[in-house]
Motif scaffolding. Structure first.
Motif, PDB file in Angstrom:
ATOM      1  N   LEU A 101      -8.324  -6.936  -5.313  1.00 28.11           N
ATOM      2  CA  LEU A 101      -7.194  -7.457  -5.509  1.00 28.11           C
ATOM      3  C   LEU A 101      -6.364  -7.093  -4.114  1.00 28.11           C
ATOM      4  CD1 LEU A 101      -6.153  -6.534  -8.899  1.00 28.11           C
ATOM      5  CD2 LEU A 101      -6.557  -8.780  -8.006  1.00 28.11           C
ATOM      6  N   PRO A 102      -5.680  -7.881  -3.512  1.00 29.52           N
ATOM      7  CA  PRO A 102      -4.709  -7.643  -2.293  1.00 29.52           C
ATOM      8  C   PRO A 102      -3.761  -6.657  -3.010  1.00 29.52           C
ATOM      9  CG  PRO A 102      -5.030  -9.668  -2.535  1.00 29.52           C
ATOM     10  CD  PRO A 102      -5.779  -9.367  -3.834  1.00 29.52           C
ATOM     11  N   ASN A 103      -3.008  -5.696  -2.110  1.00 30.71           N
ATOM     12  CA  ASN A 103      -2.093  -4.838  -2.895  1.00 30.71           C
ATOM     13  C   ASN A 103      -0.882  -5.484  -3.022  1.00 30.71           C
ATOM     14  OD1 ASN A 103      -3.875  -2.499  -2.649  1.00 30.71           O
ATOM     15  ND2 ASN A 103      -3.240  -2.096  -0.838  1.00 30.71           N
TER      16      ASN A 103
ATOM     17  N   ILE B 143      -8.051   2.592  -3.252  1.00 26.70           N
ATOM     18  CA  ILE B 143      -6.846   1.937  -3.216  1.00 26.70           C
ATOM     19  C   ILE B 143      -6.723   2.163  -1.519  1.00 26.70           C
ATOM     20  CG2 ILE B 143      -4.446   2.141  -3.423  1.00 26.70           C
ATOM     21  CD1 ILE B 143      -4.688   3.462  -6.114  1.00 26.70           C
ATOM     22  N   GLY B 144      -6.705   1.221  -0.832  1.00 29.89           N
ATOM     23  CA  GLY B 144      -7.041   0.738   0.630  1.00 29.89           C
ATOM     24  C   GLY B 144      -5.537   0.408   1.223  1.00 29.89           C
ATOM     25  N   LEU B 145      -5.683   0.096   2.529  1.00 27.19           N
ATOM     26  CA  LEU B 145      -4.548  -0.163   3.200  1.00 27.19           C
ATOM     27  C   LEU B 145      -4.122  -1.866   2.724  1.00 27.19           C
ATOM     28  CD1 LEU B 145      -2.369   0.651   5.054  1.00 27.19           C
ATOM     29  CD2 LEU B 145      -4.037  -0.331   7.062  1.00 27.19           C
ATOM     30  N   PHE B 146      -5.165  -2.475   2.516  1.00 23.87           N
ATOM     31  CA  PHE B 146      -4.975  -3.945   2.092  1.00 23.87           C
ATOM     32  C   PHE B 146      -5.418  -4.089   0.823  1.00 23.87           C
ATOM     33  CE2 PHE B 146      -5.776  -3.811   6.720  1.00 23.87           C
ATOM     34  CZ  PHE B 146      -4.525  -4.496   7.020  1.00 23.87           C
ATOM     35  N   PHE B 147      -6.472  -3.717   0.259  1.00 21.61           N
ATOM     36  CA  PHE B 147      -6.883  -4.216  -1.062  1.00 21.61           C
ATOM     37  C   PHE B 147      -7.040  -2.731  -2.090  1.00 21.61           C
ATOM     38  CE2 PHE B 147      -8.823  -7.243   1.908  1.00 21.61           C
ATOM     39  CZ  PHE B 147      -8.258  -8.191   1.427  1.00 21.61           C
ATOM     40  N   THR B 148      -7.013  -3.163  -3.472  1.00 21.76           N
ATOM     41  CA  THR B 148      -7.563  -2.303  -4.131  1.00 21.76           C
ATOM     42  C   THR B 148      -8.682  -2.472  -4.818  1.00 21.76           C
ATOM     43  OG1 THR B 148      -5.029  -1.576  -4.839  1.00 21.76           O
ATOM     44  CG2 THR B 148      -6.818  -1.132  -6.485  1.00 21.76           C
ATOM     45  N   LYS B 149      -9.716  -1.788  -4.861  1.00 22.59           N
ATOM     46  CA  LYS B 149     -11.046  -2.156  -5.618  1.00 22.59           C
ATOM     47  C   LYS B 149     -11.210  -1.573  -7.017  1.00 22.59           C
ATOM     48  CE  LYS B 149     -14.640  -1.800  -2.873  1.00 22.59           C
ATOM     49  NZ  LYS B 149     -15.771  -1.438  -2.033  1.00 22.59           N
ATOM     50  N   ILE B 150     -11.661  -2.486  -7.823  1.00 19.01           N
ATOM     51  CA  ILE B 150     -11.563  -2.115  -9.197  1.00 19.01           C
ATOM     52  C   ILE B 150     -13.274  -2.500  -9.573  1.00 19.01           C
ATOM     53  CG2 ILE B 150     -10.997  -2.947 -11.481  1.00 19.01           C
ATOM     54  CD1 ILE B 150      -8.128  -3.494 -10.112  1.00 19.01           C
ATOM     55  N   LYS B 151     -13.814  -1.433 -10.603  1.00 24.66           N
ATOM     56  CA  LYS B 151     -15.116  -1.828 -11.064  1.00 24.66           C
ATOM     57  C   LYS B 151     -14.912  -2.128 -12.509  1.00 24.66           C
ATOM     58  CE  LYS B 151     -19.508   0.926 -12.048  1.00 24.66           C
ATOM     59  NZ  LYS B 151     -19.968   2.118 -11.752  1.00 24.66           N
ATOM     60  N   LEU B 152     -15.400  -3.457 -12.774  1.00 23.10           N
ATOM     61  CA  LEU B 152     -15.020  -4.014 -14.072  1.00 23.10           C
ATOM     62  C   LEU B 152     -15.842  -3.370 -15.289  1.00 23.10           C
ATOM     63  CD1 LEU B 152     -15.133  -7.844 -13.127  1.00 23.10           C
ATOM     64  CD2 LEU B 152     -12.963  -6.093 -13.512  1.00 23.10           C
TER      65      LEU B 152
ATOM     66  N   SER C 298       0.838  -1.108  -0.231  1.00 20.98           N
ATOM     67  CA  SER C 298       0.081  -0.042   0.039  1.00 20.98           C
ATOM     68  C   SER C 298       0.978   1.241   0.095  1.00 20.98           C
ATOM     69  CB  SER C 298      -0.946  -0.023   1.222  1.00 20.98           C
ATOM     70  OG  SER C 298      -1.406   1.291   1.479  1.00 20.98           O
ATOM     71  N   ILE C 299       2.029   1.287   0.729  1.00 23.22           N
ATOM     72  CA  ILE C 299       2.860   2.411   0.853  1.00 23.22           C
ATOM     73  C   ILE C 299       3.603   2.546  -0.425  1.00 23.22           C
ATOM     74  CG2 ILE C 299       4.804   3.335   1.911  1.00 23.22           C
ATOM     75  CD1 ILE C 299       3.661   1.986   4.764  1.00 23.22           C
TER      76      ILE C 299
END
Length: 182
Positions: free
Chosen positions: A151-153, A133-142, A101-102
């Protein structure tokens, strides 16, 4: 009594340097933020982590100045790191995601609102808009189904990502290279 004056002056110098470095890192983080769209909670988390690391370094230097033997300090730090390492061994994936994430925050060109294509294999791509884009995951709208995936970062930074553009520059209903116009 003179050695104490020297230690006090050295301590003041270390604290001053700590404050200056903290101000510089805050400005660097804020400058990076202007280039990317980032959640405020994530910004605060990154600032806290960097400030904590700076605090530990400053505290260690102050302890050396005030006479803590380096061998004793090394044993203490080594023991502490061993305990932390064992405690987090089962959670290595979480630590990997936080580190990723960093890395995404400072070094990746993708930001929230970008249209991207993730190349899974030679013949398969995942296309969508980056929602978060969060601390653990990136959220994607298909595209075009509007389904959401996370997706895990640590996986996100390992994939080959093609930045298609910012959402304002692309229309979801445009034909892809394999579709025909009707």
């Amino acid at each position: 009594m003179e050695p104490y004056y020297t230690k006090i002056i050295e301590s003041i110098v270390v604290i001053t340097i700590f404050v200056v470095i903290r101000i510089i890192t805050n400005r660097l983080i804020n400058k990076t933020i202007t280039d990317k769209v980032v959640q405020k909670s994530r910004i605060q988390l990154i600032k806290r982590a960097i400030h904590f690391i700076l605090f530990l370094v400053g505290l260690t230097i102050l302890m050396v100045i005030w006479g803590v033997k380096q061998s004793e300090l090394a044993v203490f730090v080594g023991s502490l790191l061993t305990i932390v390492g064992v405690a987090f061994f089962a959670q290595w994936s979480l630590l990997s995601n936080i580190t990723s994430s960093i890395i995404i925050f400072f070094g990746h060109s993708v930001k929230i609102g970008d249209a991207i294509s993730i190349m899974e294999t030679k013949d398969y791509e995942i296309s969508g808009e980056v929602l978060n884009i969060g601390l653990f995951f990136t959220k994607i709208k298909l595209f075009p189904s509007d389904e959401e995936i996370t997706l895990p970062n640590n996986i996100f930074i390992q994939k080959t990502i093609r930045k298609v553009g910012h959402l304002g520059h692309i229309q979801k209903d445009e034909p892809t290279s394999g579709q025909e116009l009707s």
